[in-house]
Scaffold this active site. Sequence first.
Site, PDB file in Angstrom:
ATOM      1  N   ALA A 115       4.482  -3.118  53.351  1.00  0.00           N
ATOM      2  CA  ALA A 115       5.454  -4.185  53.919  1.00  0.00           C
ATOM      3  C   ALA A 115       6.143  -3.471  52.454  1.00  0.00           C
ATOM      4  CB  ALA A 115       4.990  -5.033  54.454  1.00  0.00           C
ATOM      5  N   THR A 116       7.413  -3.159  52.567  1.00  0.00           N
ATOM      6  CA  THR A 116       8.704  -2.108  51.482  1.00  0.00           C
ATOM      7  C   THR A 116       9.502  -3.484  51.448  1.00  0.00           C
ATOM      8  OG1 THR A 116       9.653  -1.310  51.985  1.00  0.00           O
ATOM      9  CG2 THR A 116       8.344  -0.310  50.756  1.00  0.00           C
ATOM     10  N   CYS A 117      10.201  -4.165  52.499  1.00  0.00           N
ATOM     11  CA  CYS A 117      10.732  -5.271  52.819  1.00  0.00           C
ATOM     12  C   CYS A 117      10.364  -6.647  52.471  1.00  0.00           C
ATOM     13  CB  CYS A 117      11.281  -5.393  54.589  1.00  0.00           C
ATOM     14  SG  CYS A 117      12.024  -3.676  54.768  1.00  0.00           S
ATOM     15  N   PHE A 118       9.130  -6.602  52.691  1.00  0.00           N
ATOM     16  CA  PHE A 118       8.460  -7.438  52.374  1.00  0.00           C
ATOM     17  C   PHE A 118       8.152  -8.222  50.652  1.00  0.00           C
ATOM     18  CE2 PHE A 118       8.420  -7.977  56.616  1.00  0.00           C
ATOM     19  CZ  PHE A 118       9.834  -8.952  57.156  1.00  0.00           C
ATOM     20  N   ASN A 119       7.977  -6.614  49.849  1.00  0.00           N
ATOM     21  CA  ASN A 119       7.265  -6.628  48.883  1.00  0.00           C
ATOM     22  C   ASN A 119       5.779  -7.435  48.942  1.00  0.00           C
ATOM     23  OD1 ASN A 119      10.028  -5.661  47.490  1.00  0.00           O
ATOM     24  ND2 ASN A 119      10.305  -8.034  47.216  1.00  0.00           N
TER      25      ASN A 119
END
Length: 149
Positions: A115-119
């Site tokens: 989940a790249t938005c949340f690293n």
Amino acid sequence: FDPNEFITVLSGTDEEIDVEDWRKFTLYDMPYYDKNRVIKNFWAVVKSMSNDEKKQLLQFTTSNRRPPLAGFKNLQPQFKIQPISVLTETSNPITSTLQSVFSKKPTKDPLPSSATCFNTLKLPMYTTKKILRDKLLKTIKEAKGFHLT
């Protein structure tokens, strides 16, 4: 700032990735923690990667190939590793996840996701370092997504 300095401030440095710094500033969702077998295997695999593979992993999990300026303590939100479970067509996602987390049964089939938005790296509970390495490398080498160029 000149254009190159501005890019560095926004996108991070192009230096080699410091795995110990990355590990030091990583959060874990239960049942993972820094001494967990899967997590120890994960960091051993990351340390053994080439710098380009580390950058691919960083891009897969954060959407940026460059480490943050002045280290991973400045990555926002902080990097996190979550356990994931195997779902079947008939299983309930919530029940399956809870069973996997509380039973601590390892899974070996799914690929990691992120989940790249949340690293956040969603890492299955692989039974061996070899399986973890093979699945992780396959994931980062074959991952395709939206990239700004």
